[in-house]
Design a protein around this motif. Structure first.
Motif, short mmCIF file in Angstrom:
data_model
loop_
_atom_site.label_atom_id
_atom_site.label_comp_id
_atom_site.label_asym_id
_atom_site.label_seq_id
_atom_site.Cartn_x
_atom_site.Cartn_y
_atom_site.Cartn_z
N ASP A 1 0.92 -1.32 -0.04
CA ASP A 1 -0.09 -0.05 0.04
C ASP A 1 0.87 1.10 0.01
OD1 ASP A 1 -2.28 1.26 -0.16
OD2 ASP A 1 -2.75 1.50 2.16
N MET A 2 1.89 1.32 -0.60
CA MET A 2 2.78 2.36 -0.94
C MET A 2 2.50 3.17 -2.41
SD MET A 2 6.40 0.75 0.51
CE MET A 2 6.79 0.65 2.21
N LYS A 3 2.37 4.41 -2.27
CA LYS A 3 2.07 4.98 -3.32
C LYS A 3 3.31 5.00 -4.31
CE LYS A 3 0.45 9.50 -5.01
NZ LYS A 3 0.20 10.93 -4.84
N GLU B 1 7.37 15.49 -12.37
CA GLU B 1 6.31 15.91 -11.45
C GLU B 1 6.26 14.65 -10.58
OE1 GLU B 1 1.66 15.79 -12.40
OE2 GLU B 1 2.81 16.75 -13.66
N LEU B 2 6.13 13.56 -10.98
CA LEU B 2 5.99 12.27 -10.31
C LEU B 2 7.03 12.20 -9.01
CD1 LEU B 2 4.45 10.03 -12.74
CD2 LEU B 2 3.10 10.97 -10.94
N ILE B 3 8.25 12.36 -9.53
CA ILE B 3 9.43 12.24 -8.87
C ILE B 3 9.55 13.22 -7.47
CG2 ILE B 3 11.94 12.12 -8.54
CD1 ILE B 3 11.94 10.85 -11.44
N ARG B 4 9.08 14.38 -7.99
CA ARG B 4 9.07 15.54 -6.89
C ARG B 4 8.26 15.19 -5.81
NH1 ARG B 4 9.65 19.33 -11.89
NH2 ARG B 4 11.86 20.26 -11.60
N ASP B 5 7.04 14.63 -6.29
CA ASP B 5 6.04 14.35 -5.09
C ASP B 5 6.46 13.29 -4.10
OD1 ASP B 5 3.85 13.52 -3.74
OD2 ASP B 5 2.53 13.34 -5.40
N PRO B 6 6.64 13.88 -2.87
CA PRO B 6 7.64 12.92 -1.97
C PRO B 6 6.38 11.72 -1.64
CG PRO B 6 6.93 14.84 -0.86
CD PRO B 6 6.67 15.15 -2.52
N SER B 7 5.25 11.94 -1.71
CA SER B 7 4.23 10.71 -1.30
C SER B 7 4.48 9.54 -2.32
CB SER B 7 2.86 10.94 -1.49
OG SER B 7 2.39 11.37 -2.71
N ASN B 8 5.28 9.63 -3.36
CA ASN B 8 5.49 8.71 -4.12
C ASN B 8 6.81 7.71 -3.52
OD1 ASN B 8 3.45 8.40 -6.12
ND2 ASN B 8 4.68 10.28 -7.06
#
Length: 206
Positions: free
Chosen positions: A62-64, A123-130
């Motif tokens: 359950d990890m984004k 954009e996706l890498i910058r999102d720390p929730s990923n």
């Protein structure tokens, strides 16, 4: 099967105990955790398959996570169909490419799509929730200079969040990327059914 004597079993147990003690000592020194840059390259099969294995591990925990496909076009694949159908709340999936250059026959369009894929990847890498971002077949886009390798290396070195894992797949990984990476695996081709006239098959290749 040969019956082991009590002395043989005792020697084996002692040997394994020593190995375990040595390994435990090594493992006790491995305490650091950080996001890794992982490269799967080489002529052999399994680069994307292994990367998707890690994506599915993230999903199972359950990890984004997220996937950006740089080259593969609109053809249905098992991984994409499953993620979009069952796990889209956990894993974003973006197929940005339109196929290989020899299929599109439009270099300017290929460059445009690769640049768009790289923008989405950043954009996706910058999102720390990923927890993990897979850049599938980015090495091909880098090989043909559709994306600047220096920009990719600088971005990963300077802007990737500390705990985010980034996986980059595709043949002919650039030396600069290999130097930067924490984990590099080269898939070696020994035999391939394509050389025997067998086409890509569902469940194996896609």
């Amino acid at each position: 099967m040969t019956q082991e004597s009590p002395d043989d079993l005792s020697r084996h147990a002692t040997k394994m105990a020593k190995k375990k003690a040595a390994r435990d000592k090594i493992m006790a020194t491995k305490t650091d955790k950080r996001g890794l840059i992982i490269v799967h390259t080489g002529k052999g099969k399994g680069k994307s398959s292994a990367a998707f294995g890690m994506i599915f591990r993230c999903i199972a925990h359950d990890m984004k996570c997220a996937v950006v496909q740089f080259i593969k076009g609109g053809m249905s694949t098992g991984e994409r169909d499953l993620i979009l159908d069952k796990f889209s709340d956990t894993c974003e999936f973006h197929t940005m490419g339109e196929g290989f250059t020899w299929e599109t026959q439009d270099k300017s369009r290929d460059i445009e799509m690769a640049q768009a894929a790289w923008a989405k990847a950043k954009e996706l890498i910058r999102d720390p929730s990923n927890h993990m971002v897979l850049l599938d077949e980015i090495n091909i886009a880098l090989r043909y200079d559709y994306i600047d390798i220096n920009e990719v290396v600088a971005f990963l070195a300077e802007e990737k969040p500390e705990m985010t894992h980034v996986v980059l797949t595709g043949r002919n990984a650039k030396d600069e990327l290999i130097e930067l990476a924490d984990l590099v695996t080269e898939m070696e081709l020994v035999k391939h059914p394509f050389r025997s006239g067998i086409k890509a098959q569902i469940g194996v290749e896609y």
